[in-house]
Write an enzyme that holds these catalytic residues in place. Structure first.
Site, PDB file in Angstrom:
ATOM      1  N   CYS A 293      44.361  41.958  32.701  1.00 31.41           N
ATOM      2  CA  CYS A 293      43.506  41.092  31.879  1.00 31.41           C
ATOM      3  C   CYS A 293      42.873  39.983  32.713  1.00 31.41           C
ATOM      4  O   CYS A 293      43.509  39.439  33.608  1.00 31.41           O
ATOM      5  CB  CYS A 293      44.332  40.408  30.788  1.00 31.41           C
ATOM      6  SG  CYS A 293      45.256  41.537  29.743  1.00 31.41           S
ATOM      7  N   SER A 294      41.645  39.624  32.369  1.00 35.66           N
ATOM      8  CA  SER A 294      41.093  38.369  32.883  1.00 35.66           C
ATOM      9  C   SER A 294      41.814  37.240  32.152  1.00 35.66           C
ATOM     10  O   SER A 294      42.334  37.437  31.062  1.00 35.66           O
ATOM     11  CB  SER A 294      39.587  38.308  32.633  1.00 35.66           C
ATOM     12  OG  SER A 294      39.320  38.397  31.245  1.00 35.66           O
TER      13      SER A 294
ATOM     14  N   HIS B 248      37.382  33.763  33.944  1.00 36.59           N
ATOM     15  CA  HIS B 248      36.361  34.194  32.984  1.00 36.59           C
ATOM     16  C   HIS B 248      36.134  33.128  31.900  1.00 36.59           C
ATOM     17  O   HIS B 248      36.556  33.296  30.758  1.00 36.59           O
ATOM     18  CB  HIS B 248      36.806  35.541  32.377  1.00 36.59           C
ATOM     19  CG  HIS B 248      35.845  36.160  31.430  1.00 36.59           C
ATOM     20  ND1 HIS B 248      34.479  35.933  31.454  1.00 36.59           N
ATOM     21  CD2 HIS B 248      36.040  37.036  30.389  1.00 36.59           C
ATOM     22  CE1 HIS B 248      33.898  36.623  30.489  1.00 36.59           C
ATOM     23  NE2 HIS B 248      34.820  37.288  29.820  1.00 36.59           N
TER      24      HIS B 248
ATOM     25  N   LYS C 289      38.705  39.145  36.751  1.00 41.73           N
ATOM     26  CA  LYS C 289      40.163  39.285  36.828  1.00 41.73           C
ATOM     27  C   LYS C 289      40.812  38.139  37.615  1.00 41.73           C
ATOM     28  O   LYS C 289      41.782  37.550  37.177  1.00 41.73           O
ATOM     29  CB  LYS C 289      40.503  40.651  37.479  1.00 41.73           C
ATOM     30  CG  LYS C 289      41.929  40.826  37.892  1.00 41.73           C
ATOM     31  CD  LYS C 289      42.863  41.098  36.741  1.00 41.73           C
ATOM     32  CE  LYS C 289      43.729  40.042  36.213  1.00 41.73           C
ATOM     33  NZ  LYS C 289      44.476  39.109  36.939  1.00 41.73           N
TER      34      LYS C 289
ATOM     35  N   CYS D 175      30.349  37.060  25.880  1.00 42.12           N
ATOM     36  CA  CYS D 175      30.669  36.891  27.306  1.00 42.12           C
ATOM     37  C   CYS D 175      29.458  37.129  28.204  1.00 42.12           C
ATOM     38  O   CYS D 175      29.526  36.907  29.413  1.00 42.12           O
ATOM     39  CB  CYS D 175      31.806  37.833  27.696  1.00 42.12           C
ATOM     40  SG  CYS D 175      33.239  37.649  26.635  1.00 42.12           S
TER      41      CYS D 175
END
Ligand code: COA
Length: 388
Positions: free
Chosen positions: A207-208, A334, A330, A84
């Site tokens: 969670c994203s 992402h 978020k 990421c």
């Protein structure tokens, strides 16, 4: 410390656009960066392109030259993979190349296509950023790994699910007017606490999401900025990167992220500043608890103090140190390979005054991005400053 001006930035909307390829997403971001900078593909000396799971999502490897092709460039092009943190590391490579004097104009960025996969396929793909021998084999997923870290944090320092909920609420609020964000809707404490559990303590809003998107930036030498009259308003003035043991069980503490601490220390030293000099930051909140790990590792808060920062209103848009004014991972989304340079794009706009949230931070001069790979086995920190 040599300043590396950011001549232009570009970012697609982040979100569900599963019919679009990574190359298409990067082409859009790069084209916007050219327009923003007043530069053309012929000006580019080198390309660094972040992408994490092209082989899994698109059956596409060798994506450095493919990204260059999408951006209309035949200059040397290298794919950078750091999970990421891929495009944050790509940005750092661009900074180093310009500082070394080997290039004057570098196109950096990244793209990721994720939503063409089912959530289960995407989760399995993302899990390859963990240790294959010790974590993946045991069934670790990223919501699972970060929930282990969050539970360990609660055990060592305290904190509650409500504290985490305020981070999600803040970041959704910040994204409300951001047209590039995946979610432009506000949520309240009940929404967060009653949402389906993903992996305790995380519910859906901790969670994203899975996202598709691309990001780009054109980094230039000061000499080229001056000769070409580019007049960029913001420059990268410090950069740092570090690594940690891959598997969580090999770390001294699951509640700390020392790779981020080391990356920050290097970046601060490079920029000649300390945490107190930072006015705004975009940090890697792939899960609500990850924002806590980030703001503590960056030295904004002591260990155990970051958890309630959003709840106390210190990191909100009108707080002392606004965090993730873009909406963060978020709410902005992402698309993993695009995220790090996406942070650079958003922070550049925030600092130079053309982001929808810029008016709230009109006096901000110094900003920072924190971009993490896996469970922060890799981390890159870039410091941005308004050019005087
Ligand atoms: N936050 C807010 N809403 C979300 C969301 C999120 N993270 N993820 C999905 N949604 C919404 C969708 O927009 C959709 O809303 P709608 O019904 O109004 O259209 C609904 O929830 C269902 O979406 P879906 O994609 O079917 O959700 P899911 O249950 O399959 O997946 C997660 C949800 C949280 C499991 C998934 O997004 C996920 O795995 N996130 C983590 C990604 C990750 O690990 N990244 C790497 C970090 S290191």
């Amino acid at each position: 410390m040599t300043r590396v001006p950011i001549a232009g930035v570009g970012m697609t909307a982040f979100g569900r656009q599963s019919e679009r390829t990574s190359r298409d997403l990067f082409a859009e971001a790069a084209s916007e960066a050219y327009d923003d900078a007043g530069l053309a593909p012929e000006d580019v000396d080198e390309v660094f392109y972040g992408n994490f799971m092209g082989e899994i999502a698109e059956r596409q490897g060798h994506s450095g030259p493919l990204a260059a092709e999408a951006a209309g460039v035949t200059a040397p092009a290298t794919r950078v993979e750091s999970a990421c943190a891929s495009s944050g590391v790509a940005v750092r490579h661009g900074v180093n190349r310009i500082r070394s004097g080997e290039a004057d104009v570098v196109l950096v960025g990244g793209a990721e296509r994720m939503t063409n996969l089912s959530t289960a396929e995407g989760t399995a793909g993302l899990a390859t950023a963990a240790d294959a021998l010790w974590e993946i084999k045991a069934g670790v997923t990223f919501p699972g790994a970060y929930s282990l870290m969050a539970n360990r944090y609660f055990h060592e320092y305290g904190g509650t699910r409500e504290d985490l909920a305020h981070i999600a609420i803040k970041n959704h609020d910040n994204a409300l007017e951001n047209d590039l964000a995946q979610f432009q809707r506000s949520i309240d404490i009940d929404d967060v606490l009653t949402a389906p559990t993903v992996c305790s303590p995380f519910g859906l809003y901790d969670c994203s999401p899975m996202s598709d998107g691309g990001s780009a930036a054109l980094l230039v030498s000061e000499a080229v900025a001056e000769d070409r009259g580019l007049g960029p308003d913001v420059a990268i003035v410090g950069s740092g990167q570090s690594s940690d043991r891959m598997a969580l069980q090999d770390r001294a503490s699951m509640a700390r992220t020392p790779a981020a601490e080391r990356a920050a220390e290097t970046a601060y030293g490079d920029a000649g500043i300390g945490p107190d000099d930072v006015d705004i930051a975009e940090v890697h909140d792939c899960f609500t608890a990850a924002e806590v790990f980030a703001i503590e590792a960056l030295g904004f808060y002591e260990a155990g103090e970051g958890i309630a920062a959003a709840r106390r209103g210190e990191t909100t848009i009108d707080g002392e140190l606004p965090i993730n004014l873009s909406g963060g991972l978020k709410a902005k989304g992402h698309p993993v390979g695009a995220t790090g340079c996406g942070q650079i794009s958003e922070l550049t706009k925030l600092l130079r005054g053309d982001h929808v949230n810029s008016p709230a931070v009109a006096d901000a001069e110094m900003g920072l991005t924190h971009n993490a790979g896996g469970t922060v086995a890799s981390c890159v920190v870039n410091v941005l400053e308004v050019m005087g």
